[in-house]
Design an enzyme around this catalytic site. Structure first.
Site, PDB file in Angstrom:
ATOM      1  N   CYS A 194       0.814  -1.221   0.000  1.00 20.12           N
ATOM      2  CA  CYS A 194       0.000   0.000   0.000  1.00 20.12           C
ATOM      3  C   CYS A 194       0.852   1.278   0.000  1.00 20.12           C
ATOM      4  O   CYS A 194       1.502   1.569  -0.988  1.00 20.12           O
ATOM      5  CB  CYS A 194      -0.981  -0.042   1.170  1.00 20.12           C
ATOM      6  SG  CYS A 194      -2.430   0.977   0.859  1.00 20.12           S
ATOM      7  N   HIS A 198      -3.766  -5.520   1.043  1.00 22.37           N
ATOM      8  CA  HIS A 198      -3.547  -5.837   2.449  1.00 22.37           C
ATOM      9  C   HIS A 198      -4.648  -6.819   2.842  1.00 22.37           C
ATOM     10  O   HIS A 198      -5.171  -7.491   1.983  1.00 22.37           O
ATOM     11  CB  HIS A 198      -3.523  -4.565   3.293  1.00 22.37           C
ATOM     12  CG  HIS A 198      -4.805  -3.802   3.311  1.00 22.37           C
ATOM     13  ND1 HIS A 198      -5.067  -2.779   2.431  1.00 22.37           N
ATOM     14  CD2 HIS A 198      -5.892  -3.914   4.094  1.00 22.37           C
ATOM     15  CE1 HIS A 198      -6.268  -2.292   2.692  1.00 22.37           C
ATOM     16  NE2 HIS A 198      -6.794  -2.963   3.686  1.00 22.37           N
TER      17      HIS A 198
END
Lengths: 458, 253
Positions: free
Chosen positions: B93, B194
């Protein structure tokens, strides 16, 4: 009341009756959604009908409990428009204002994201802001984003509006800086300080200069007595404080409530330091309304738990304790509270991933389950994402033979009860929609009454 | 064998349960008799050349990312050398964005990245949030399924010809339009996924571990002994069903 508002009110009230009649829950949001759809401006007019004005309460954690505590204090003497069933979006507020026709005072629990809209429409006389923790990032976005929205909303408040803020949360306390009518509350008892900031704490960097804060005491998550060693920004002085805190395990917590010029001992029937914060917020907003300290103390001591947050019910010769978990900070406090009592032999953990739970389940990895995993003899993982929980627990060190995986909530509740010895307590930690379903199951089995009946009775 | 892990800015970049990924590395290494030693690398810590077999960079909130970005950009040379020397790297991310050349904000501002990955990220108007399902484009495991969750406003654009992590089956991916997700350079992987990524995609954890072991031993990557992974497969199945059901659609806020 204008003709238009009267017509809308009548239509929406009828919808509430129908909704309840049809067994679709307490009819709590449908009428508000209808008014919201027909004429959002009606909410402004409805709020103006309240002779005593409105109080708005928001926070990531504890807004339902805080509002319920305030209601316990206020309801003996004032007729409230209180959204007590957790319908805390603008439409829920609209429903409450619609249905509480002869109310004097609005007591409004408001979702963090809905705060600007509800402030704009209802123009509350008191705004009480409790805390900001990371929560459902898929829905709310980043913490700073919520804080930014709150900042903009607070800037538009009338000067006469009282802001009640938690001084122990830097991101919240800073919102009241420069305002005239402010009450700041916080905990002042370093003996209750934790060893340090928990894993993945939020807001640990100075709101002014970005340097890490130094804490004299950390109480819950990042809440505490902070000071920036670089620029000197520090927790402001407290108007209302909790001192001499004494935990009584799962049975409750006692503390000395100190207000300007007076103090009193409070014995809460709810456990945990986080409930001390909720009590402080409720006490502060009631003081801002001019309620006496005596009434505040007796209201707080009378208070039992808010819906699904900390509920105990009898299931034959066992009891079931329901403790809502919804984000890392809140779940960590629930777990800490469990450890202050005797760790129960069997724990059911329920994880759903609907919008109200948060579709992103990654937060379970930021919860400190490890002490529980080390001590519970058996853990039942349940809910739509039971498999994800099972991974969290096994990678957290739980032996596979101490773990059971039953995605169906009802089966998990039954299994948990079967594993719990007679006379003992089964602890259930559900996310929001799992809590609703488990409560419905409990109701169907005659363990408890439905929440709208309970809300009326109280 | 000891596997030396450098975890970059753990107290700043930890927004999406990055410790779950570390926990998976620890346990899966231990199950094969290896020991993972995790060292935090933070503002001002020196990154010794060759001192790590695996580097991990997680995601953070905008404020935290801005705080560490200059420090990370100053490590550009050291990080690129580590990857060129065969160290494994996983960036998730925000960490993924910061290891590109840079991030262009909506106000036109430019946040310099470390340049490990040949890509740039542009801030978008809306966030891309939801469950994701990929088919791996990694040469070691073509077509294998990867499931996760994404939440990003940045649109990441790779240079032409770059290797990716996977083809998007459901969800948004790098930029919501290219149909691909993540980036690979040598033994470095960057991704928006994630959830956390590794618990439900254990084969990917093992692949990265095998790269780290190869760096530690100086030999070529060896496949690791398989583990049962029954729970992992179950979680993967639920997560990929979610992505098929509701991935890549805007979430009401």
């Amino acid at each position: 009341m204008s003709v238009r508002l009267a017509a809308e009110t009548a239509a929406a009230t009828a919808v509430a009756r129908l909704s309840r009649f049809a067994g679709r829950g307490g009819g709590t949001t449908l009428p508000g959604k209808l008014v919201w759809m027909l004429d959002p401006g009606a909410v402004d007019a409805l709020a103006r009908r309240l002779p005593g004005g409105g109080v708005l309460v928001s926070a990531t954690n504890g807004k339902t409990t805080t509002t319920a505590m305030a209601s316990a204090i206020l309801s003996p003497t004032r007729r409230l428009a209180w959204n007590n069933s957790g319908a805390n979006l603008a439409s829920g507020v609209a429903s409450t204002l619609l249905l509480a026709r002869d109310a004097e005072l609005g007591l409004l629990e408001v979702d963090e994201f809905a705060v600007p809209e509800v402030i704009r429409r209802t123009r509350p006389r008191i705004v009480c802001l409790g805390n900001l923790f990371r929560d459902q990032l898929d829905r709310y976005g980043e913490l700073e984003h919520i804080a930014e929205r709150w900042r903009a909303a607070v800037e538009h408040l009338a000067d006469t509006t009282m802001t009640v803020v938690n001084a122990d949360d830097p991101l919240v306390a800073v919102l009241a800086e420069g305002r005239e009518a402010v009450l700041r509350f916080g905990v002042d008892d370093p003996t209750q300080g934790r060893d340090g900031l928990q894993h993945a704490s939020d807001s640990k960097y100075c709101v002014r200069c970005g340097h890490p804060y130094r804490y004299d005491a950390v109480y819950v998550g990042h809440l505490g007595a902070y000071r920036c060693p670089s620029c000197g920004h520090a927790r402001p002085s407290l108007d209302i404080a909790a001192r001499e805190i004494e935990s009584q395990g799962l049975e409750g917590v006692a503390f000395t409530l100190t207000a300007p010029g007076a103090s009193a001992r409070v014995r809460l029937a709810l456990p945990g330091l986080y409930n001390v914060y909720n009590a402080l917020a409720a006490a502060s907003l009631c003081l801002a309304l001019g309620v006496s300290l005596d009434r505040i103390v007796s209201g707080l001591e009378r208070f039992r738990a808010a819906f699904g947050r900390f509920e105990r019910f009898a299931a034959g010769d066992r009891t079931v304790l329901l403790l809502l978990i919804k984000n890392p900070a809140g779940a960590n406090e629930a777990l800490r509270t469990l450890q202050e009592g005797d760790v129960p032999p069997v724990v059911v953990v329920a994880l759903n991933d609907r919008i109200a739970d948060g579709r992103d389940v990654s937060w379970i990895w930021d919860v400190d389950f490890e002490p529980l995993l080390a001590r519970a003899t058996r853990i039942v993982a349940t809910g739509e994402r039971a498999a994800e929980l099972a991974l969290r627990f096994t990678y957290g060190g739980l032996a596979r033979e101490r773990l059971e995986i039953l995605p169906r909530l009802e089966s998990a509740l039954d299994r948990g009860l079967a594993l719990t010895p007679p006379g003992a307590e089964l602890v259930v930690l559900p996310t929001y929609t799992a809590m609703l379903e488990l409560r419905a199951t409990a109701t169907a089995r005659g363990f408890t009454r439905p929440y709208w009946e309970q809300a009326r009775a109280s | 064998m000891i596997i030396r892990v450098g975890h970059l800015y753990p107290e700043y970049l930890n927004i999406y349960a990055d410790r779950g990924n570390i926990a998976v590395f620890l346990h899966r290494a231990a199950s094969r008799g290896h020991e993972l030693r995790v060292e935090p690398i933070t503002l001002g810590t020196r990154l010794e050349p060759g001192a790590h077999d695996l580097l991990y960079v997680g995601g953070g909130q905008d404020r935290e990312q801005t705080m560490i970005a200059p420090d990370l950009a100053a490590r550009a040379g050291a990080l690129r050398e580590a990857v060129e020397a065969g160290a494994a790297l996983l960036a998730v991310c925000g960490g993924y964005q910061l290891l590109g050349r840079g991030y262009r904000g909506r106000d036109g501002s430019w946040l310099e990245g470390a340049g490990v990955f040949p890509l740039e990220t542009l801030a978008g108007e809306t966030r891309m949030i939801g469950d994701v399902l990929l088919e791996s484009t990694l040469e070691e495991a073509p077509g294998r399924s990867i499931a996760g969750f994404e939440n990003h406003a940045g649109r990441t654009v790779l240079d032409p010809g770059c290797e990716t992590l996977g083809r998007v089956v459901a969800g948004f991916g790098n930029d919501g339009g290219s149909g691909y997700e993540g980036c690979r350079v040598g033994r470095a992987l960057g991704t928006y996924l994630h959830g956390p990524l590794l618990p439900r995609n254990p084969w990917l954890a093992d692949l990265v571990l095998s790269w780290a072991l190869a760096h530690a031993t100086g030999a070529g990557p060896q496949p690791l002994t398989p583990l049962s992974d029954e729970l992992e497969q179950e979680a993967h199945a639920v997560s990929s069903a979610r992505a098929r059901e509701r991935g890549g659609r805007p979430v009401r806020s």
